[in-house]
Design an enzyme around this catalytic site. Structure first.
Site, PDB file in Angstrom:
ATOM      1  N   THR A   1       0.830  -1.201   0.000  1.00 62.14           N
ATOM      2  CA  THR A   1       0.000   0.000   0.000  1.00 62.14           C
ATOM      3  C   THR A   1       0.866   1.253   0.000  1.00 62.14           C
ATOM      4  O   THR A   1       0.603   2.204  -0.746  1.00 62.14           O
ATOM      5  CB  THR A   1      -0.940   0.006   1.214  1.00 62.14           C
ATOM      6  OG1 THR A   1      -1.731  -1.191   1.214  1.00 62.14           O
ATOM      7  CG2 THR A   1      -1.868   1.212   1.189  1.00 62.14           C
ATOM      8  N   ASP A   2       1.897   1.263   0.829  1.00 65.64           N
ATOM      9  CA  ASP A   2       2.828   2.396   0.830  1.00 65.64           C
ATOM     10  C   ASP A   2       3.491   2.546  -0.533  1.00 65.64           C
ATOM     11  O   ASP A   2       3.608   3.656  -1.067  1.00 65.64           O
ATOM     12  CB  ASP A   2       3.910   2.185   1.892  1.00 65.64           C
ATOM     13  CG  ASP A   2       3.416   2.454   3.294  1.00 65.64           C
ATOM     14  OD1 ASP A   2       2.336   3.051   3.452  1.00 65.64           O
ATOM     15  OD2 ASP A   2       4.119   2.066   4.248  1.00 65.64           O
TER      16      ASP A   2
END
Length: 213
Positions: free
Chosen positions: A141-142
């Protein structure tokens, strides 16, 4: 950059938490930190001190891009929100990265990769078919948010080259991860088919799973 002896501008501390995320370490810093931050230069500024905020505005006036990841509204309280910075740096590309965007019921919540991975549904489709939801082995996600942010900044710089004006970019973890669900989301929106975990297999493509050979 040396700020002189004006201690009001200096924040004494250990810096980014990921400097201590280890082992392994290389010298005094974690390899985790170095994997994305090696060779970067930094200064620490007390943004709550008016002189510190003034320094940031001066830097904004000579920079192309400002990236911040504060909870929405916090920088505005210090006179460093987009509207404030735009007055002194109208050509600046101002990029905000948050957990859940600038508005909405979760906008004031801090953003973490694992939480956004769960809330978005990413963990629901990851892991053994008969097992529990699993977090991906790296911070997907990052990483996805960073890639979307990179593309947005490049587009904003092109816009600035054509118009002479900067932009405010709003990127967030949840939207980025939902966007990465691609056909999983399309299956539900178009055919009402709810996703599940398939291990290494694929619900639409065969062969796809791991085979012993």
């Amino acid at each position: 950059m040396w700020l002189g002896n004006n201690q009001a501008l200096i924040v004494v501390g250990s810096g980014d938490d990921t400097r201590a995320w280890g082992p392994p370490f290389l010298g005094d810093e974690s390899v985790y930190f170095l994997s994305v931050n090696r060779n970067k230069k930094s200064i620490a500024v007390n943004l709550k001190d008016p002189r510190g905020a003034k320094l940031i505005l001066e830097l904004a006036g000579v920079c192309d891009v400002l990236v911040e990841n504060y909870i929405p509204g916090k920088l505005s309280e210090m006179g460093l929100g987009y509207e404030d910075v735009q007055k002194v740096a109208p050509r600046l590309v101002y990029c905000s990265i948050t957990g859940y965007g600038q508005t909405g019921p979760m906008s004031q919540s801090p953003g973490y990769d694992s939480i956004a991975s769960a809330v978005s549904g990413m963990m629901h489709i990851t892991g053994p078919e008969d097992g529990e939801p699993v977090r991906p082995g790296v911070a997907m996600t990052d990483l996805a948010t960073g890639l979307y942010t990179h593309g947005a900044i490049m587009a904003a710089l092109l816009w600035r080259a054509k118009t002479g004006r900067g932009l405010h970019i709003d990127c967030n973890l949840l939207s980025s991860q939902v966007a990465c669900l691609t056909h999983i989301a399309a299956n539900y929106l178009n055919a009402g088919k709810e996703a599940k975990r398939w291990g290494t297999a694929h619900e639409s493509i065969v062969p796809y799973q791991v085979v012993l050979c």
